[in-house]
Motif scaffolding. Sequence first.
Motif, short mmCIF file in Angstrom:
data_model
loop_
_atom_site.label_atom_id
_atom_site.label_comp_id
_atom_site.label_asym_id
_atom_site.label_seq_id
_atom_site.Cartn_x
_atom_site.Cartn_y
_atom_site.Cartn_z
N MET A 1 38.71 46.16 44.43
CA MET A 1 37.65 45.58 44.94
C MET A 1 37.84 44.13 44.81
O MET A 1 38.38 43.71 43.62
N ASP A 2 37.52 43.27 45.61
CA ASP A 2 37.57 41.80 45.77
C ASP A 2 36.22 41.32 46.39
O ASP A 2 36.25 40.65 47.52
N ILE A 3 35.55 41.04 45.60
CA ILE A 3 34.16 40.47 46.11
C ILE A 3 33.86 39.06 45.44
O ILE A 3 32.98 38.29 45.50
N GLY A 4 35.14 38.52 45.04
CA GLY A 4 35.01 37.09 44.41
C GLY A 4 34.55 37.12 42.92
O GLY A 4 34.18 36.08 42.39
N ILE A 5 34.43 38.27 42.22
CA ILE A 5 34.22 38.41 40.68
C ILE A 5 35.33 39.34 40.26
O ILE A 5 35.42 40.56 40.53
N ASN A 6 35.95 38.91 39.13
CA ASN A 6 37.09 39.51 38.65
C ASN A 6 36.38 40.66 37.77
O ASN A 6 35.32 40.77 37.44
N ASN A 7 37.33 41.64 37.60
CA ASN A 7 36.92 42.78 36.83
C ASN A 7 36.18 42.76 35.63
O ASN A 7 35.15 43.28 35.29
N GLU A 8 36.79 41.86 34.66
CA GLU A 8 36.24 41.57 33.36
C GLU A 8 34.78 41.19 33.52
O GLU A 8 33.84 41.45 32.69
N ASN A 9 34.53 40.04 34.47
CA ASN A 9 33.22 39.60 34.68
C ASN A 9 32.39 40.71 35.23
O ASN A 9 31.07 40.55 34.84
N ARG A 10 32.63 41.53 36.04
CA ARG A 10 31.98 42.38 36.69
C ARG A 10 31.40 43.52 35.52
O ARG A 10 30.31 43.84 35.73
N GLN A 11 32.37 44.03 34.72
CA GLN A 11 32.20 44.92 33.84
C GLN A 11 31.08 44.21 32.79
O GLN A 11 30.08 44.91 32.28
N GLU A 12 31.09 42.77 32.37
CA GLU A 12 30.15 42.18 31.66
C GLU A 12 28.92 42.15 32.11
O GLU A 12 27.75 42.28 31.44
N ARG A 69 26.09 49.28 40.96
CA ARG A 69 27.07 50.02 41.64
C ARG A 69 27.85 48.89 42.47
O ARG A 69 28.87 49.17 42.77
N SER A 70 27.11 47.97 43.02
CA SER A 70 27.54 46.88 44.02
C SER A 70 28.76 46.25 43.25
O SER A 70 29.77 45.70 43.91
N LEU A 71 28.83 46.25 41.86
CA LEU A 71 29.71 45.71 41.05
C LEU A 71 30.85 46.57 40.92
O LEU A 71 31.79 46.00 40.08
#
Length: 153
Positions: A1-12, A69-71
């Motif tokens: 997934m590459d929406i411009g927000i890294n996985n760690e930030n998306r999880q937070e 879900r979008s994240l």
Amino acid sequence: MDIGINNENRQEIAQGLSKLLADTYTLYLKTHYFHWNVTGPMFNTLHLMFETQYTELALAVDLVAERIRSLGVYAPGTYAHFSKLSSIEETIEVPKANDMIRDLVAGHEAVCRTARSVFPAAEKASDEATADLLTQRLQLHEKTAWMLRSLLE
């Protein structure tokens, strides 16, 4: 997934939104419960007001869950999840009408605090979509709390 927000930030962000979802759903249940059980001289006014409020909250839980879900994260959706995540306590007994109003004011204020707590993670990740959702939720909950408080004056 590459929406411009890294996985760690998306999880937070999703973790904070999950708490917002739990608070919103718990407040929805409480408002619906009060709608069914309100009595007294303000019955018609409160019955209709609570219906408007729980209907809006039902739509809001979907918006928050879909943002999670979008994240790329699964949204919580069980009573067990919500009871662990929510800052709002259930009301077991049927309170008097004015106590219902006070309880709902406290619930809307709790949702505001939870929404505000997610902003730092959203801002850090430049997640404007989440920030926009949070802003919309804050506006609604602050206004609803004000309207409910006005009934108590």
